[in-house]
Design an enzyme around this catalytic site. Structure first.
Site, PDB file in Angstrom:
ATOM      1  N   HIS A  99     -28.775 -41.588  23.233  1.00 50.13           N
ATOM      2  CA  HIS A  99     -28.108 -42.864  23.512  1.00 50.13           C
ATOM      3  C   HIS A  99     -28.552 -43.453  24.853  1.00 50.13           C
ATOM      4  CE1 HIS A  99     -25.761 -42.218  19.943  1.00 50.13           C
ATOM      5  NE2 HIS A  99     -25.458 -41.011  20.386  1.00 50.13           N
TER       6      HIS A  99
ATOM      7  N   ARG B 285     -33.691 -38.270  11.693  1.00 48.00           N
ATOM      8  CA  ARG B 285     -33.104 -38.722  12.965  1.00 48.00           C
ATOM      9  C   ARG B 285     -33.136 -37.596  13.990  1.00 48.00           C
ATOM     10  NH1 ARG B 285     -27.650 -38.775  15.167  1.00 48.00           N
ATOM     11  NH2 ARG B 285     -27.082 -40.774  16.122  1.00 48.00           N
TER      12      ARG B 285
ATOM     13  N   GLN C 222     -27.926 -47.520  17.066  1.00 49.58           N
ATOM     14  CA  GLN C 222     -27.039 -46.486  17.595  1.00 49.58           C
ATOM     15  C   GLN C 222     -27.755 -45.434  18.446  1.00 49.58           C
ATOM     16  OE1 GLN C 222     -26.019 -43.071  15.410  1.00 49.58           O
ATOM     17  NE2 GLN C 222     -23.924 -43.744  15.098  1.00 49.58           N
TER      18      GLN C 222
ATOM     19  N   SER D  20     -21.303 -40.720  16.792  1.00 42.75           N
ATOM     20  CA  SER D  20     -22.762 -40.713  16.719  1.00 42.75           C
ATOM     21  C   SER D  20     -23.213 -40.280  15.327  1.00 42.75           C
ATOM     22  CB  SER D  20     -23.328 -39.835  17.836  1.00 42.75           C
ATOM     23  OG  SER D  20     -24.727 -39.955  17.940  1.00 42.75           O
ATOM     24  N   LEU D  21     -23.768 -39.070  15.177  1.00 42.29           N
ATOM     25  CA  LEU D  21     -24.147 -38.549  13.871  1.00 42.29           C
ATOM     26  C   LEU D  21     -23.030 -38.729  12.847  1.00 42.29           C
ATOM     27  CD1 LEU D  21     -25.438 -36.495  11.784  1.00 42.29           C
ATOM     28  CD2 LEU D  21     -24.295 -34.728  13.146  1.00 42.29           C
TER      29      LEU D  21
ATOM     30  N   GLN E  69     -22.836 -34.272  16.720  1.00 47.94           N
ATOM     31  CA  GLN E  69     -23.605 -33.138  17.228  1.00 47.94           C
ATOM     32  C   GLN E  69     -22.885 -32.483  18.402  1.00 47.94           C
ATOM     33  OE1 GLN E  69     -27.719 -34.025  17.668  1.00 47.94           O
ATOM     34  NE2 GLN E  69     -28.213 -32.167  18.773  1.00 47.94           N
TER      35      GLN E  69
END
Length: 312
Positions: free
Chosen positions: A203, A118, A252, A93-94, A9
């Site tokens: 996060h 998500r 995560q 991440s993503l 992202q």
């Protein structure tokens, strides 16, 4: 030997992937599959929506995943990448969901549905707790963590959220705690402290409700063992089983992103210098790689022209 780098992202922009879908039937088919899986019209929003539309967390996450897979499929069909030579995959991440799709541990339709949820859960958690993130350049990780810990001792929520590359750390937390942390880091002599344009404190513990909701969704999805190791953001180590893939993706959302550690693990495990490929919007991950080793560059496949240029 190819290593896949999948963007996360922040790489999104209106119109991303349009030229690829218009020029390559393999890419158009991926967008069609995303639209059918989501029953949403994702393609229309990504291609024709405003920046505000595309930056919505529940849109940009499936959008970036779809664009990355669309580019990967077009590149594979033209011999720009050889999936049989893939030795490892990782994403920011993503982007770890994209990596699992290419590695065969997660079906594309399941992945695009998961990342839309998500994104929605993360947006809802952000709305519930005003929060944000900031990139910090200068102080050591230990110095930054020390400042964060002192604020947490006073009851605030602020943590080290991303360790992306040498000299670049991202912190994440509630707005008041985050502002206090940024001020103290300025006083400590940070070269730059830059607030990020994100919906909230990704996060970090602020995302715990999102993590809980996502874990329930992940439990309902079928995973397979990855065909190649997917290096986890959570551990910085290869994921090799279906259960481990599901478990690390659940953790995560609240765990720090150990991307530098992941890149160093790939380099340590490689025999020779891998061919790093970054399909999707942006060149951010290749930039992180160069901060670790200036002699290594990733091939950025962002557009139809870049794919055709690499194929010629």
């Amino acid at each position: 030997m190819t290593v896949l780098l999948c963007p996360g992202q922040g790489a999104q922009f209106p119109g991303m992937g349009r030229d690829v879908a218009e020029r390559f039937p393999e890419s158009a088919a991926i967008f069609e599959r995303a639209d059918a899986a989501l029953d949403l019209g994702l393609t229309r929003i990504v291609f024709d929506g405003s920046a505000e539309d595309v930056e919505r967390t529940d849109i940009c996450q499936p959008g970036i995943l779809t664009v990355s897979i669309a580019i990967w499929e077009a590149a594979a069909a033209r011999g720009v990448v050889d999936p049989s030579q893939l030795s490892a995959a990782l994403g920011l991440s993503l982007g770890e969901y994209t990596a699992h799709v290419v590695a065969g541990s997660l079906e594309f339709e399941d992945a695009v549905r998961l990342v839309r949820r998500r994104g929605r859960y993360m947006q809802e958690a952000s709305d519930a707790t005003p929060s944000g993130m900031a990139a910090v350049m200068g102080p050591s990780v230990d110095e930054i963590e020390g400042v964060c810990a002192s604020i947490r001792n006073d009851g605030g929520i602020v943590v080290v959220a991303n360790l992306n590359a040498p000299g670049q750390v991202v912190i994440s937390g509630e707005n008041v705690a985050l502002a206090t942390c940024c001020s103290r880091l300025d006083e400590l002599g940070a070269r730059r402290v830059v607030p990020l344009k994100v919906a909230g404190a990704f996060h970090s513990p602020v995302m715990q409700t999102a993590a809980d909701q996502l874990a329930a969704d992940l439990a309902d999805v079928t995973f397979a063992a990855p065909r190649v190791p997917v290096v986890s953001n959570v551990t910085g180590a290869p994921v090799t089983t279906a259960d481990e893939a599901r478990e690390t993706l659940a953790r995560q959302v609240v765990a720090p992103v150990l991307f530098e550690r992941s890149l160093r693990r790939v380099l340590a495990d490689a025999e020779g210098t891998p061919d790093f490929v970054e399909p999707g919007p942006g060149k951010t991950l290749g930039g992180f790689l160069r901060k670790i080793d200036r002699g290594i560059r990733a091939r950025a496949l962002e557009t139809a022209d870049s794919i055709e240029g690499a194929a010629s």
